[in-house]
Design a protein around this motif. Sequence first.
Motif, PDB file in Angstrom:
ATOM      1  N   PHE A  74       9.185  10.624 -12.765  1.00  0.00           N
ATOM      2  CA  PHE A  74       8.607  10.442 -14.099  1.00  0.00           C
ATOM      3  C   PHE A  74       9.229   9.282 -14.868  1.00  0.00           C
ATOM      4  O   PHE A  74       8.667   8.809 -15.849  1.00  0.00           O
ATOM      5  CB  PHE A  74       8.693  11.744 -14.911  1.00  0.00           C
ATOM      6  N   GLN A  75      10.392   8.784 -14.423  1.00  0.00           N
ATOM      7  CA  GLN A  75      11.022   7.631 -15.074  1.00  0.00           C
ATOM      8  C   GLN A  75      10.607   6.308 -14.425  1.00  0.00           C
ATOM      9  O   GLN A  75      11.034   5.255 -14.870  1.00  0.00           O
ATOM     10  CB  GLN A  75      12.538   7.776 -15.010  1.00  0.00           C
ATOM     11  N   GLY A  76       9.818   6.370 -13.374  1.00  0.00           N
ATOM     12  CA  GLY A  76       9.366   5.165 -12.702  1.00  0.00           C
ATOM     13  C   GLY A  76      10.260   4.706 -11.564  1.00  0.00           C
ATOM     14  O   GLY A  76       9.993   3.688 -10.938  1.00  0.00           O
ATOM     15  N   ASP A  77      11.331   5.468 -11.277  1.00  0.00           N
ATOM     16  CA  ASP A  77      12.200   5.135 -10.141  1.00  0.00           C
ATOM     17  C   ASP A  77      11.566   5.654  -8.850  1.00  0.00           C
ATOM     18  O   ASP A  77      10.816   6.630  -8.860  1.00  0.00           O
ATOM     19  CB  ASP A  77      13.584   5.770 -10.308  1.00  0.00           C
ATOM     20  N   ILE A  78      11.893   5.015  -7.745  1.00  0.00           N
ATOM     21  CA  ILE A  78      11.383   5.423  -6.444  1.00  0.00           C
ATOM     22  C   ILE A  78      12.193   6.629  -5.965  1.00  0.00           C
ATOM     23  O   ILE A  78      13.416   6.557  -5.869  1.00  0.00           O
ATOM     24  CB  ILE A  78      11.504   4.273  -5.410  1.00  0.00           C
ATOM     25  N   ASP A  79      11.506   7.744  -5.691  1.00  0.00           N
ATOM     26  CA  ASP A  79      12.245   8.938  -5.268  1.00  0.00           C
ATOM     27  C   ASP A  79      12.011   9.320  -3.814  1.00  0.00           C
ATOM     28  O   ASP A  79      12.820  10.026  -3.226  1.00  0.00           O
ATOM     29  CB  ASP A  79      11.973  10.121  -6.193  1.00  0.00           C
ATOM     30  N   ARG A  80      10.915   8.874  -3.212  1.00  0.00           N
ATOM     31  CA  ARG A  80      10.650   9.149  -1.795  1.00  0.00           C
ATOM     32  C   ARG A  80      10.004   7.929  -1.161  1.00  0.00           C
ATOM     33  O   ARG A  80       9.095   7.327  -1.741  1.00  0.00           O
ATOM     34  CB  ARG A  80       9.727  10.356  -1.644  1.00  0.00           C
ATOM     35  N   VAL A  81      10.481   7.592   0.044  1.00  0.00           N
ATOM     36  CA  VAL A  81       9.940   6.451   0.795  1.00  0.00           C
ATOM     37  C   VAL A  81       9.755   6.888   2.237  1.00  0.00           C
ATOM     38  O   VAL A  81      10.631   7.525   2.817  1.00  0.00           O
ATOM     39  CB  VAL A  81      10.897   5.233   0.750  1.00  0.00           C
ATOM     40  N   TRP A  82       8.611   6.542   2.800  1.00  0.00           N
ATOM     41  CA  TRP A  82       8.346   6.777   4.218  1.00  0.00           C
ATOM     42  C   TRP A  82       8.085   5.429   4.868  1.00  0.00           C
ATOM     43  O   TRP A  82       7.145   4.724   4.482  1.00  0.00           O
ATOM     44  CB  TRP A  82       7.119   7.664   4.406  1.00  0.00           C
ATOM     45  N   LEU A  83       8.927   5.037   5.840  1.00  0.00           N
ATOM     46  CA  LEU A  83       8.684   3.830   6.619  1.00  0.00           C
ATOM     47  C   LEU A  83       7.549   4.151   7.585  1.00  0.00           C
ATOM     48  O   LEU A  83       7.615   5.145   8.316  1.00  0.00           O
ATOM     49  CB  LEU A  83       9.935   3.416   7.382  1.00  0.00           C
ATOM     50  N   LEU A  84       6.510   3.337   7.586  1.00  0.00           N
ATOM     51  CA  LEU A  84       5.310   3.647   8.358  1.00  0.00           C
ATOM     52  C   LEU A  84       5.330   3.020   9.743  1.00  0.00           C
ATOM     53  O   LEU A  84       5.845   1.911   9.934  1.00  0.00           O
ATOM     54  CB  LEU A  84       4.072   3.160   7.608  1.00  0.00           C
ATOM     55  N   THR A  85       4.723   3.722  10.682  1.00  0.00           N
ATOM     56  CA  THR A  85       4.486   3.148  12.005  1.00  0.00           C
ATOM     57  C   THR A  85       3.300   2.191  11.862  1.00  0.00           C
ATOM     58  O   THR A  85       2.537   2.277  10.883  1.00  0.00           O
ATOM     59  CB  THR A  85       4.129   4.247  13.023  1.00  0.00           C
ATOM     60  N   PRO A  86       3.094   1.294  12.823  1.00  0.00           N
ATOM     61  CA  PRO A  86       1.917   0.411  12.740  1.00  0.00           C
ATOM     62  C   PRO A  86       0.601   1.200  12.656  1.00  0.00           C
ATOM     63  O   PRO A  86      -0.314   0.805  11.937  1.00  0.00           O
ATOM     64  CB  PRO A  86       1.993  -0.406  14.031  1.00  0.00           C
ATOM     65  N   GLU A  87       0.518   2.318  13.363  1.00  0.00           N
ATOM     66  CA  GLU A  87      -0.698   3.139  13.328  1.00  0.00           C
ATOM     67  C   GLU A  87      -0.912   3.730  11.933  1.00  0.00           C
ATOM     68  O   GLU A  87      -2.027   3.732  11.420  1.00  0.00           O
ATOM     69  CB  GLU A  87      -0.620   4.269  14.367  1.00  0.00           C
ATOM     70  N   GLU A  88       0.149   4.241  11.316  1.00  0.00           N
ATOM     71  CA  GLU A  88       0.039   4.802   9.965  1.00  0.00           C
ATOM     72  C   GLU A  88      -0.332   3.725   8.959  1.00  0.00           C
ATOM     73  O   GLU A  88      -1.100   3.979   8.031  1.00  0.00           O
ATOM     74  CB  GLU A  88       1.354   5.458   9.550  1.00  0.00           C
ATOM     75  N   ALA A  89       0.214   2.534   9.125  1.00  0.00           N
ATOM     76  CA  ALA A  89      -0.053   1.443   8.182  1.00  0.00           C
ATOM     77  C   ALA A  89      -1.520   1.012   8.219  1.00  0.00           C
ATOM     78  O   ALA A  89      -2.032   0.484   7.236  1.00  0.00           O
ATOM     79  CB  ALA A  89       0.854   0.257   8.484  1.00  0.00           C
ATOM     80  N   ARG A  90      -2.202   1.249   9.338  1.00  0.00           N
ATOM     81  CA  ARG A  90      -3.618   0.883   9.445  1.00  0.00           C
ATOM     82  C   ARG A  90      -4.539   1.880   8.740  1.00  0.00           C
ATOM     83  O   ARG A  90      -5.681   1.558   8.433  1.00  0.00           O
ATOM     84  CB  ARG A  90      -4.020   0.761  10.914  1.00  0.00           C
ATOM     85  N   VAL A  91      -4.053   3.085   8.489  1.00  0.00           N
ATOM     86  CA  VAL A  91      -4.864   4.119   7.839  1.00  0.00           C
ATOM     87  C   VAL A  91      -4.696   3.997   6.322  1.00  0.00           C
ATOM     88  O   VAL A  91      -3.567   3.947   5.829  1.00  0.00           O
ATOM     89  CB  VAL A  91      -4.415   5.532   8.311  1.00  0.00           C
ATOM     90  N   PRO A  92      -5.793   3.941   5.575  1.00  0.00           N
ATOM     91  CA  PRO A  92      -5.664   3.868   4.108  1.00  0.00           C
ATOM     92  C   PRO A  92      -4.877   5.062   3.562  1.00  0.00           C
ATOM     93  O   PRO A  92      -5.019   6.187   4.044  1.00  0.00           O
ATOM     94  CB  PRO A  92      -7.109   3.907   3.619  1.00  0.00           C
ATOM     95  N   VAL A  93      -4.058   4.809   2.566  1.00  0.00           N
ATOM     96  CA  VAL A  93      -3.202   5.860   2.009  1.00  0.00           C
ATOM     97  C   VAL A  93      -4.030   7.037   1.492  1.00  0.00           C
ATOM     98  O   VAL A  93      -3.602   8.188   1.588  1.00  0.00           O
ATOM     99  CB  VAL A  93      -2.241   5.303   0.939  1.00  0.00           C
TER     100      VAL A  93
END
Length: 103
Positions: A75-94
């Motif tokens: 809620f403060q605008g800080d990044i709280d979760r990050v998932w590094l994507l595989t190439p296959e995941e990156a091709r799929v729209p979020v």
Amino acid sequence: MTLLLAGAAAYGADRPFPAPTKRGTMTPAPFPEIVIDGKLRRLSPGARIWNQDNLIEMATAIRGSNLAVNYTENFQGDIDRVWLLTPEEARVPVAKQINTLQQ
């Protein structure tokens, strides 16, 4: 168990992401900051980063630049979760990766 795995594959996502997930490119920066889409951003206290194998990764151990990621903000605008994507995941729209049952 097999049915659950088959169901996830049918949706085209092995890792379901929560509804406020955003997509971007990340480059590590001096902790506790990261660069997302060319902007210096701050990781929240207790932020979690998952690698392509869905294992927790220490922010200081990440190498590379312009890594495809999904991420959420607190809620403060800080990044709280990050998932590094595989190439296959990156091709799929979020939007197709979001788990609508997880709110």
